[in-house]
Design an enzyme around this catalytic site. Structure first.
Site, mmCIF file in Angstrom:
data_model
loop_
_atom_site.group_PDB
_atom_site.id
_atom_site.type_symbol
_atom_site.label_atom_id
_atom_site.label_comp_id
_atom_site.label_asym_id
_atom_site.label_seq_id
_atom_site.Cartn_x
_atom_site.Cartn_y
_atom_site.Cartn_z
ATOM 1 N N ALA A 69 0.993 -1.190 -0.036
ATOM 2 C CA ALA A 69 0.062 -0.032 0.077
ATOM 3 C C ALA A 69 0.772 1.189 -0.111
ATOM 4 O O ALA A 69 1.975 1.064 0.571
ATOM 5 C CB ALA A 69 -0.873 0.010 1.277
ATOM 6 N N GLY A 112 0.603 -4.977 0.761
ATOM 7 C CA GLY A 112 -0.548 -5.244 -0.087
ATOM 8 C C GLY A 112 -0.169 -5.735 -1.420
ATOM 9 O O GLY A 112 -1.122 -6.510 -2.165
ATOM 10 N N GLU A 115 -0.148 -9.754 -0.862
ATOM 11 C CA GLU A 115 -1.569 -9.750 -0.853
ATOM 12 C C GLU A 115 -2.236 -9.706 -2.120
ATOM 13 O O GLU A 115 -3.039 -10.642 -2.489
ATOM 14 C CB GLU A 115 -2.347 -8.660 0.160
ATOM 15 C CG GLU A 115 -1.667 -9.259 1.557
ATOM 16 C CD GLU A 115 -2.232 -7.945 2.685
ATOM 17 O OE1 GLU A 115 -2.337 -6.759 2.267
ATOM 18 O OE2 GLU A 115 -2.825 -8.519 3.687
ATOM 19 N N GLU A 135 4.436 -5.369 7.084
ATOM 20 C CA GLU A 135 3.556 -4.363 7.585
ATOM 21 C C GLU A 135 3.888 -4.174 9.099
ATOM 22 O O GLU A 135 4.086 -3.053 9.793
ATOM 23 C CB GLU A 135 2.029 -4.886 7.665
ATOM 24 C CG GLU A 135 1.526 -4.705 6.299
ATOM 25 C CD GLU A 135 1.530 -5.783 5.488
ATOM 26 O OE1 GLU A 135 2.563 -6.555 5.724
ATOM 27 O OE2 GLU A 135 0.824 -6.043 4.465
HETATM 28 N N1 CO8 Z 1 4.650 3.277 -0.554
HETATM 29 C C1 CO8 Z 1 5.062 4.670 -0.938
HETATM 30 N N2 CO8 Z 1 6.329 4.810 -1.675
HETATM 31 C C2 CO8 Z 1 6.879 3.726 -1.711
HETATM 32 C C3 CO8 Z 1 6.594 2.425 -1.164
HETATM 33 C C4 CO8 Z 1 5.318 2.325 -0.548
HETATM 34 N N3 CO8 Z 1 4.804 1.192 -0.094
HETATM 35 N N4 CO8 Z 1 7.552 1.688 -1.695
HETATM 36 C C5 CO8 Z 1 8.464 2.477 -2.247
HETATM 37 N N5 CO8 Z 1 8.054 3.695 -2.510
HETATM 38 C C6 CO8 Z 1 8.759 4.837 -3.180
HETATM 39 C C7 CO8 Z 1 10.036 5.328 -2.155
HETATM 40 O O1 CO8 Z 1 9.373 6.205 -1.026
HETATM 41 C C8 CO8 Z 1 10.853 6.095 -3.126
HETATM 42 O O2 CO8 Z 1 10.219 7.229 -3.551
HETATM 43 P P1 CO8 Z 1 10.992 8.384 -3.738
HETATM 44 O O3 CO8 Z 1 12.041 8.253 -4.587
HETATM 45 O O4 CO8 Z 1 10.068 9.564 -4.015
HETATM 46 O O5 CO8 Z 1 11.892 8.631 -2.263
HETATM 47 C C9 CO8 Z 1 10.652 5.079 -4.245
HETATM 48 O O6 CO8 Z 1 9.566 4.280 -4.116
HETATM 49 C C10 CO8 Z 1 11.822 4.195 -4.480
HETATM 50 O O7 CO8 Z 1 11.790 3.287 -3.266
HETATM 51 P P2 CO8 Z 1 13.105 3.232 -2.429
HETATM 52 O O8 CO8 Z 1 14.172 4.439 -2.636
HETATM 53 O O9 CO8 Z 1 13.036 2.780 -1.023
HETATM 54 O O10 CO8 Z 1 13.779 1.750 -3.294
HETATM 55 P P3 CO8 Z 1 14.820 0.808 -2.736
HETATM 56 O O11 CO8 Z 1 15.062 0.019 -3.938
HETATM 57 O O12 CO8 Z 1 15.809 1.284 -1.762
HETATM 58 O O13 CO8 Z 1 13.860 -0.113 -1.680
HETATM 59 C C11 CO8 Z 1 11.962 -1.282 -1.155
HETATM 60 C C12 CO8 Z 1 12.602 -0.702 -2.252
HETATM 61 C C13 CO8 Z 1 12.431 -2.208 -0.361
HETATM 62 C C14 CO8 Z 1 10.705 -1.756 -1.900
HETATM 63 C C15 CO8 Z 1 11.442 -0.003 -0.278
HETATM 64 O O14 CO8 Z 1 11.064 0.967 -1.063
HETATM 65 C C16 CO8 Z 1 10.500 -0.558 0.878
HETATM 66 O O15 CO8 Z 1 10.898 -1.146 1.451
HETATM 67 N N6 CO8 Z 1 9.209 0.038 0.552
HETATM 68 C C17 CO8 Z 1 8.044 0.095 1.532
HETATM 69 C C18 CO8 Z 1 7.552 -1.603 1.379
HETATM 70 C C19 CO8 Z 1 6.386 -1.677 2.593
HETATM 71 O O16 CO8 Z 1 6.883 -1.690 3.769
HETATM 72 N N7 CO8 Z 1 5.241 -2.037 2.149
HETATM 73 C C20 CO8 Z 1 4.124 -2.435 2.910
HETATM 74 C C21 CO8 Z 1 3.305 -1.287 3.043
HETATM 75 S S1 CO8 Z 1 2.018 -1.529 4.306
HETATM 76 C C22 CO8 Z 1 0.656 -2.601 3.431
HETATM 77 O O17 CO8 Z 1 0.945 -2.607 2.123
HETATM 78 C C23 CO8 Z 1 -0.338 -2.916 4.034
HETATM 79 C C24 CO8 Z 1 -1.442 -1.872 4.330
HETATM 80 C C25 CO8 Z 1 -2.571 -2.037 4.894
HETATM 81 C C26 CO8 Z 1 -3.849 -1.527 4.231
HETATM 82 C C27 CO8 Z 1 -3.859 0.148 4.482
HETATM 83 C C28 CO8 Z 1 -4.969 0.684 3.568
HETATM 84 C C29 CO8 Z 1 -4.794 2.176 3.526
#
Ligand code: CO8
Length: 261
Positions: A69, A112, A115, A135
């Site tokens: 998400a 997500g 999922e 999460e």
């Molecule tokens: N949301 C928003 N932006 C994201 C997300 C995300 N999940 N993942 C990556 N991005 C963005 C980064 O912020 C970054 O943006 P910017 O260049 O503007 O800073 C860009 O994508 C590139 O990301 P990274 O620089 O971090 O790239 P890396 O290669 O270093 O890392 C990863 C990639 C490992 C994927 C890392 O970005 C990461 O850990 N992302 C988050 C993963 C995460 O925690 N996902 C779970 C989210 S929670 C969820 O899914 C359940 C929610 C429950 C429901 C809610 C409903 C509203």
């Protein structure tokens, strides 16, 4: 100059009977913001009504299937707002899709995103894919099947490890756990998913539809009831023209011509 932003979901009828849905937010690792979720829900609902379709392939890009998400969009959302959004209605459009869905996963499938992949019926993963339910590291928990679909797919001990640590794991680990259907070289992920989709699209659609429905429904009810459901499905198919054609073609040593009746 055209200022229109690119669509967050690209939909293409890529092969006869096969639609390709491609999440298109590379700048955010294909994070699922509300626009993507709404586009997914409406595209799945539309596909379910499209009589020309037999199978859907769902993918992201080479770096990310979907990194979860959208955290930027969630950071200020309250519990009440989240409840009032009723996101489950958007997920339901995917879960209820009667057509087989194949996820082609390269790069990250997190939160997500994992999922979403688990909503598919078959998952083809590229060898460099990284999956996980991170999460817990954000102070929340999975909310679209990341505990429940996962425990049904891999059992208690793997599901607990994945959800409680938030650690990412490889495609090979996922295959060992039975969480994906196949692991292929990264550049073969989409071609392999499309190959499977074309194969399924050539099968008799009534049989395909009932197999999907009964595997999914049967998994959540007692075995005796599930076996009855299976038997009724088989008996129903014995009334179809495609059963007659399939068996006749076998006996006449020719290719069957299925009509979906
Ligand atoms: N949301 C928003 N932006 C994201 C997300 C995300 N999940 N993942 C990556 N991005 C963005 C980064 O912020 C970054 O943006 P910017 O260049 O503007 O800073 C860009 O994508 C590139 O990301 P990274 O620089 O971090 O790239 P890396 O290669 O270093 O890392 C990863 C990639 C490992 C994927 C890392 O970005 C990461 O850990 N992302 C988050 C993963 C995460 O925690 N996902 C779970 C989210 S929670 C969820 O899914 C359940 C929610 C429950 C429901 C809610 C409903 C509203």
């Amino acid at each position: 100059m055209d200022e229109t932003p690119p669509p967050v979901l690209l939909v293409e009828h890529i092969l006869p009977g096969v639609a390709l849905f491609r999440i298109n937010r590379p700048e955010a690792k294909n994070a699922l913001n509300m626009a993507v979720r709404q586009a997914l829900a409406s595209s799945f609902a539309q596909a379910a009504k499209d009589k020309s379709l037999r199978c859907i392939v769902l993918t992201g890009d080479e770096n990310s299937f979907a990194a979860g998400a959208d955290i930027r969009e969630m950071v200020d959302v309250s519990g009440i707002e989240l409840y009032q959004r009723h996101n489950e209605r958007l997920w339901a459009a995917i879960a209820d899709c009667p057509l087989p869905v194949i996820a082609a996963v390269n790069g990250f499938a997190l939160g997500g995103g994992m999922e979403l992949a688990m909503h598919a019926d078959i998952i083809v993963a590229g060898q460099s894919a990284r999956l996980g339910q991170p999460e817990v590291k954000l102070g929340i928990m999975p909310g679209a099947g990341g505990t429940q679909r996962l425990v049904r797919a891999v059992g208690k001990f793997q599901a607990m490890r994945i959800c409680l640590t938030g650690d990412l794991f490889t495609a090979a680990n996922a295959l060992n756990m039975g969480l994906v259907s196949a692991v292929v070289p990264d550049d073969e992920t989409l071609p392999e998913a499309l190959r499977l989709a074309a194969q399924i699209a050539a099968m008799p659609p009534l049989a395909v539809g009932l197999i999907k429905e009964i595997i999914l429904q049967g998994a959540d009810i007692p075995l005796a009831a599930a076996l009855t459901l299976e038997r009724k499905g088989l008996q129903f198919l014995f009334g179809s023209s495609d059963k007659q054609e399939g068996m006749q073609a076998f006996l006449e040593k020719r290719k069957p011509q299925f009509t979906g009746c």
